[in-house]
Design a protein around this motif. Structure first.
Motif, PDB file in Angstrom:
ATOM      1  N   GLU A 154       0.839  -1.207   0.000  1.00 32.70           N
ATOM      2  CA  GLU A 154       0.000   0.000   0.000  1.00 32.70           C
ATOM      3  C   GLU A 154       0.871   1.253   0.000  1.00 32.70           C
ATOM      4  OE1 GLU A 154      -4.429  -0.729   1.758  1.00 32.70           O
ATOM      5  OE2 GLU A 154      -2.940   0.159   3.088  1.00 32.70           O
ATOM      6  N   LEU A 155       1.880   1.277   0.854  1.00 32.46           N
ATOM      7  CA  LEU A 155       2.796   2.423   0.851  1.00 32.46           C
ATOM      8  C   LEU A 155       3.534   2.501  -0.478  1.00 32.46           C
ATOM      9  CD1 LEU A 155       4.211   2.137   4.480  1.00 32.46           C
ATOM     10  CD2 LEU A 155       2.752   3.966   3.587  1.00 32.46           C
ATOM     11  N   GLY A 156       3.787   1.344  -1.085  1.00 29.06           N
ATOM     12  CA  GLY A 156       4.427   1.334  -2.396  1.00 29.06           C
ATOM     13  C   GLY A 156       3.609   2.054  -3.444  1.00 29.06           C
ATOM     14  N   ALA A 157       2.278   2.023  -3.292  1.00 27.50           N
ATOM     15  CA  ALA A 157       1.407   2.748  -4.217  1.00 27.50           C
ATOM     16  C   ALA A 157       1.418   4.246  -3.955  1.00 27.50           C
ATOM     17  CB  ALA A 157      -0.022   2.210  -4.127  1.00 27.50           C
ATOM     18  N   LEU A 158       1.925   4.671  -2.792  1.00 25.25           N
ATOM     19  CA  LEU A 158       2.068   6.099  -2.493  1.00 25.25           C
ATOM     20  C   LEU A 158       3.384   6.675  -3.025  1.00 25.25           C
ATOM     21  CD1 LEU A 158       0.830   6.669   1.185  1.00 25.25           C
ATOM     22  CD2 LEU A 158      -0.321   7.303  -0.942  1.00 25.25           C
ATOM     23  N   VAL A 159       4.276   5.807  -3.483  1.00 26.43           N
ATOM     24  CA  VAL A 159       5.593   6.275  -3.925  1.00 26.43           C
ATOM     25  C   VAL A 159       5.466   7.268  -5.079  1.00 26.43           C
ATOM     26  CG1 VAL A 159       7.774   5.574  -4.999  1.00 26.43           C
ATOM     27  CG2 VAL A 159       6.840   4.262  -3.080  1.00 26.43           C
ATOM     28  N   GLU A 160       4.552   6.996  -6.004  1.00 28.80           N
ATOM     29  CA  GLU A 160       4.441   7.890  -7.177  1.00 28.80           C
ATOM     30  C   GLU A 160       4.103   9.330  -6.772  1.00 28.80           C
ATOM     31  OE1 GLU A 160       3.003   9.891 -10.798  1.00 28.80           O
ATOM     32  OE2 GLU A 160       1.953   9.563  -8.900  1.00 28.80           O
ATOM     33  N   PRO A 161       3.028   9.591  -6.016  1.00 23.60           N
ATOM     34  CA  PRO A 161       2.779  10.983  -5.627  1.00 23.60           C
ATOM     35  C   PRO A 161       3.837  11.538  -4.670  1.00 23.60           C
ATOM     36  CG  PRO A 161       1.186   9.503  -4.594  1.00 23.60           C
ATOM     37  CD  PRO A 161       1.919   8.700  -5.608  1.00 23.60           C
ATOM     38  N   LEU A 162       4.439  10.690  -3.833  1.00 22.25           N
ATOM     39  CA  LEU A 162       5.525  11.156  -2.976  1.00 22.25           C
ATOM     40  C   LEU A 162       6.701  11.634  -3.813  1.00 22.25           C
ATOM     41  CD1 LEU A 162       6.751  11.487  -0.132  1.00 22.25           C
ATOM     42  CD2 LEU A 162       7.470   9.092  -0.249  1.00 22.25           C
ATOM     43  N   THR A 163       6.944  10.957  -4.925  1.00 22.34           N
ATOM     44  CA  THR A 163       8.053  11.329  -5.805  1.00 22.34           C
ATOM     45  C   THR A 163       7.832  12.695  -6.435  1.00 22.34           C
ATOM     46  OG1 THR A 163       8.429   8.989  -6.251  1.00 22.34           O
ATOM     47  CG2 THR A 163       9.463  10.534  -7.739  1.00 22.34           C
ATOM     48  N   VAL A 164       6.575  13.068  -6.679  1.00 18.92           N
ATOM     49  CA  VAL A 164       6.273  14.418  -7.174  1.00 18.92           C
ATOM     50  C   VAL A 164       6.788  15.454  -6.175  1.00 18.92           C
ATOM     51  CG1 VAL A 164       4.416  16.034  -7.748  1.00 18.92           C
ATOM     52  CG2 VAL A 164       4.288  13.654  -8.522  1.00 18.92           C
ATOM     53  N   GLY A 165       6.594  15.185  -4.884  1.00 21.31           N
ATOM     54  CA  GLY A 165       7.104  16.074  -3.852  1.00 21.31           C
ATOM     55  C   GLY A 165       8.615  16.115  -3.800  1.00 21.31           C
ATOM     56  N   VAL A 166       9.253  14.971  -4.003  1.00 20.84           N
ATOM     57  CA  VAL A 166      10.715  14.911  -4.029  1.00 20.84           C
ATOM     58  C   VAL A 166      11.256  15.784  -5.151  1.00 20.84           C
ATOM     59  CG1 VAL A 166      12.686  13.406  -4.505  1.00 20.84           C
ATOM     60  CG2 VAL A 166      10.873  12.637  -2.969  1.00 20.84           C
ATOM     61  N   HIS A 167      10.664  15.654  -6.330  1.00 21.89           N
ATOM     62  CA  HIS A 167      11.138  16.424  -7.481  1.00 21.89           C
ATOM     63  C   HIS A 167      10.986  17.924  -7.239  1.00 21.89           C
ATOM     64  CE1 HIS A 167      12.352  16.905 -11.628  1.00 21.89           C
ATOM     65  NE2 HIS A 167      11.287  17.625 -11.901  1.00 21.89           N
ATOM     66  N   ALA A 168       9.852  18.320  -6.663  1.00 17.55           N
ATOM     67  CA  ALA A 168       9.615  19.741  -6.392  1.00 17.55           C
ATOM     68  C   ALA A 168      10.599  20.279  -5.356  1.00 17.55           C
ATOM     69  CB  ALA A 168       8.183  19.942  -5.908  1.00 17.55           C
ATOM     70  N   ALA A 169      10.871  19.490  -4.324  1.00 10.43           N
ATOM     71  CA  ALA A 169      11.815  19.931  -3.294  1.00 10.43           C
ATOM     72  C   ALA A 169      13.216  20.116  -3.869  1.00 10.43           C
ATOM     73  CB  ALA A 169      11.841  18.917  -2.144  1.00 10.43           C
ATOM     74  N   LYS A 170      13.595  19.252  -4.794  1.00  8.53           N
ATOM     75  CA  LYS A 170      14.897  19.398  -5.449  1.00  8.53           C
ATOM     76  C   LYS A 170      14.939  20.657  -6.309  1.00  8.53           C
ATOM     77  CE  LYS A 170      16.253  14.512  -5.681  1.00  8.53           C
ATOM     78  NZ  LYS A 170      16.596  13.386  -6.606  1.00  8.53           N
ATOM     79  N   LEU A 171      13.864  20.911  -7.042  1.00  6.79           N
ATOM     80  CA  LEU A 171      13.818  22.103  -7.880  1.00  6.79           C
ATOM     81  C   LEU A 171      13.953  23.370  -7.038  1.00  6.79           C
ATOM     82  CD1 LEU A 171      10.931  21.155 -10.335  1.00  6.79           C
ATOM     83  CD2 LEU A 171      13.309  21.534 -10.969  1.00  6.79           C
ATOM     84  N   ALA A 172      13.294  23.383  -5.881  1.00  9.47           N
ATOM     85  CA  ALA A 172      13.317  24.560  -5.009  1.00  9.47           C
ATOM     86  C   ALA A 172      14.597  24.653  -4.189  1.00  9.47           C
ATOM     87  CB  ALA A 172      12.119  24.530  -4.066  1.00  9.47           C
ATOM     88  N   SER A 173      15.425  23.614  -4.249  1.00  8.92           N
ATOM     89  CA  SER A 173      16.651  23.566  -3.429  1.00  8.92           C
ATOM     90  C   SER A 173      16.337  23.842  -1.961  1.00  8.92           C
ATOM     91  CB  SER A 173      17.699  24.567  -3.950  1.00  8.92           C
ATOM     92  OG  SER A 173      18.069  24.287  -5.272  1.00  8.92           O
ATOM     93  N   ILE A 174      15.287  23.187  -1.462  1.00  5.64           N
ATOM     94  CA  ILE A 174      14.915  23.363  -0.058  1.00  5.64           C
ATOM     95  C   ILE A 174      16.076  22.915   0.825  1.00  5.64           C
ATOM     96  CG2 ILE A 174      13.358  22.589   1.778  1.00  5.64           C
ATOM     97  CD1 ILE A 174      11.151  22.429  -0.305  1.00  5.64           C
ATOM     98  N   ARG A 175      16.394  23.740   1.811  1.00  4.44           N
ATOM     99  CA  ARG A 175      17.552  23.474   2.646  1.00  4.44           C
ATOM    100  C   ARG A 175      17.267  23.865   4.094  1.00  4.44           C
ATOM    101  NH1 ARG A 175      18.777  27.286  -1.321  1.00  4.44           N
ATOM    102  NH2 ARG A 175      18.894  29.451  -0.611  1.00  4.44           N
ATOM    103  N   PHE A 176      18.243  23.618   4.938  1.00  2.19           N
ATOM    104  CA  PHE A 176      18.118  23.866   6.369  1.00  2.19           C
ATOM    105  C   PHE A 176      17.645  25.293   6.640  1.00  2.19           C
ATOM    106  CE2 PHE A 176      20.312  24.988  10.460  1.00  2.19           C
ATOM    107  CZ  PHE A 176      19.496  24.221  11.276  1.00  2.19           C
ATOM    108  N   ARG A 177      16.596  25.397   7.458  1.00  2.00           N
ATOM    109  CA  ARG A 177      16.013  26.645   7.934  1.00  2.00           C
ATOM    110  C   ARG A 177      15.112  27.352   6.924  1.00  2.00           C
ATOM    111  NH1 ARG A 177      19.379  30.899  10.704  1.00  2.00           N
ATOM    112  NH2 ARG A 177      17.344  31.364  11.592  1.00  2.00           N
ATOM    113  N   ASP A 178      14.835  26.738   5.794  1.00  2.00           N
ATOM    114  CA  ASP A 178      13.827  27.326   4.906  1.00  2.00           C
ATOM    115  C   ASP A 178      12.471  27.309   5.605  1.00  2.00           C
ATOM    116  OD1 ASP A 178      14.698  28.394   2.440  1.00  2.00           O
ATOM    117  OD2 ASP A 178      15.113  26.383   1.663  1.00  2.00           O
ATOM    118  N   ILE A 179      11.680  28.338   5.335  1.00  2.00           N
ATOM    119  CA  ILE A 179      10.324  28.442   5.846  1.00  2.00           C
ATOM    120  C   ILE A 179       9.389  28.235   4.672  1.00  2.00           C
ATOM    121  CG2 ILE A 179       8.646  29.972   6.947  1.00  2.00           C
ATOM    122  CD1 ILE A 179      11.067  31.357   8.296  1.00  2.00           C
ATOM    123  N   VAL A 180       8.554  27.193   4.741  1.00  2.00           N
ATOM    124  CA  VAL A 180       7.833  26.706   3.565  1.00  2.00           C
ATOM    125  C   VAL A 180       6.327  26.803   3.771  1.00  2.00           C
ATOM    126  CG1 VAL A 180       7.422  24.712   2.075  1.00  2.00           C
ATOM    127  CG2 VAL A 180       9.728  25.157   2.963  1.00  2.00           C
TER     128      VAL A 180
END
Length: 364
Positions: A154-180
């Motif tokens: 079941e969690l494996g089926a959540l990987v796809e939408p979770l990966t959308v979040g991973v890609h966005a976080a990389k694009l934004a270069s989210i880092r320590f102390r960012d306020i989101v």
């Protein structure tokens, strides 16, 4: 494998049926056949169901639905080394052309020849790429990621939408102390918020117009603050709800024009914004404020290299000490579950907006 591949097919707008489709065959030595066990219903599925299109992707012929899936390896090609029969895997549903400039340049998600599960194919005479809502699905081995022992199917089926979040976080270069600030408390917004925290964000506020979704964000552990944009009083109300903090990053997961406008208004000068949600068309944009603040806007489309593996690693780390000690309760995002025989009813229910994430079992 059985001789049939029972599948859930979208024939046209508001017309879904069960059909026996061809069982996929290994044609390349790196091919893997997966017996699908769990599939999530995505908002894009519902959009095709109710409107028959998303942007330039238009349904003109029947299409097997589903692209958020996990399953068990059923058979493998002679050259496959990364998985074996019986392995539980998450399926990355889009395979690019290995010849495209985008693939060679490290941005394969932008490949114009991408074959993406349950996405209409505009080429005359060619079928749509099969979705994952069937008994079997074929994938190249390098677009499958093995699930750790303590990460359920079941969690494996959540990987796809979770990966959308991973890609966005990389694009934004989210880092320590960012306020989101995250706009949208649907599955993608909540999952993106969880990734932002892991990438180093110090505090996260989630915005929505539904109080029950905002409370879920607090319950599962991804929101430090919540804000109802329908009743909260605009930009000044949002900053007040955020304890006076001015965000450095916005992850916009709704596509709603008022949210896009509000995102620009609240961002700190020099801030970054990632547009994840799809709008229904062109939107008005506060370009003067955007320019004078020297903001940066990123478009975000699906996911790219290593993003799927990162998402699986996030779930692995989250559950390594057991469910009772998990920092984020990802399982509470799954609010409804259906057997495969009831998949049409599942789509009709999700269409009403009554689910956060609905999971359909694979065919028995």
């Amino acid at each position: 494998m059985t001789a049939k591949n029972i599948s859930l097919v979208l024939n046209k707008i508001n017309d879904i049926s069960f059909q026996d489709w061809e069982v996929p065959q290994i044609t390349d030595p790196h091919d893997v056949i997966v017996e699908v066990k769990k599939t999530g219903i995505c908002g894009s599925d519902i959009h095709y169901y109710t409107h028959g299109k998303i942007g330039n992707f238009v349904l003109t012929k029947p299409m097997v639905l589903g692209h958020e899936s996990s399953g068990v390896v059923s058979s493998i090609g002679d050259a496959v080394t990364s998985v074996k029969v019986g392995d539980r895997v998450a399926i990355e549903p889009g395979v690019p052309s290995r010849l495209s400039d985008e693939y060679k340049g490290g941005k394969y998600n932008l490949c114009p020849h991408m074959v993406f599960a349950a996405t209409p194919n505009s080429v005359e005479g060619e079928p749509n790429p099969p979705g994952t809502l069937g008994k079997y699905f074929k994938s190249p081995e390098d677009f499958l990621v093995k699930l750790p022992d303590h990460v359920s199917l079941e969690l494996g089926a959540l990987v796809e939408p979770l990966t959308v979040g991973v890609h966005a976080a990389k694009l934004a270069s989210i880092r320590f102390r960012d306020i989101v600030v995250v706009f949208g408390a649907g599955p993608v917004g909540l999952l993106a918020a969880s990734v932002a925290k892991l990438f180093g964000a110090s505090e996260i506020l989630i915005v929505d117009i539904a109080d029950d979704k905002l409370q879920l964000a607090k319950k599962i552990g991804v929101a430090d603050f919540i804000f109802n944009s329908k009743t909260g009083g605009g930009a000044s109300g949002l900053i007040k709800a955020f304890d006076g903090k001015v965000p450095t990053v916005v992850l916009e997961c709704t596509g709603a024009p008022p949210c896009i406008k509000l995102a620009v208004e609240i961002l700190k000068a020099g801030g970054r914004m990632v547009q994840i949600g799809n709008a229904g068309g062109d939107v008005q944009f506060p370009i003067t404020e955007f320019a004078t603040k020297e903001l940066t806007l990123f478009g975000s489309f699906r996911y790219g290299f290593e993003d799927y593996k990162t998402a699986v690693a996030i779930l692995d780390e989250n559950y390594k000490n057991g469910k009772e000690h998990a920092p984020v309760d990802y399982e509470s995002l799954i609010t409804h579950r259906y057997k495969f025989k009831d998949a049409v009813a599942a789509y009709d229910f999700v269409k009403t907006g009554g689910a956060v994430k609905c999971i359909i079992d694979g065919p028995e």
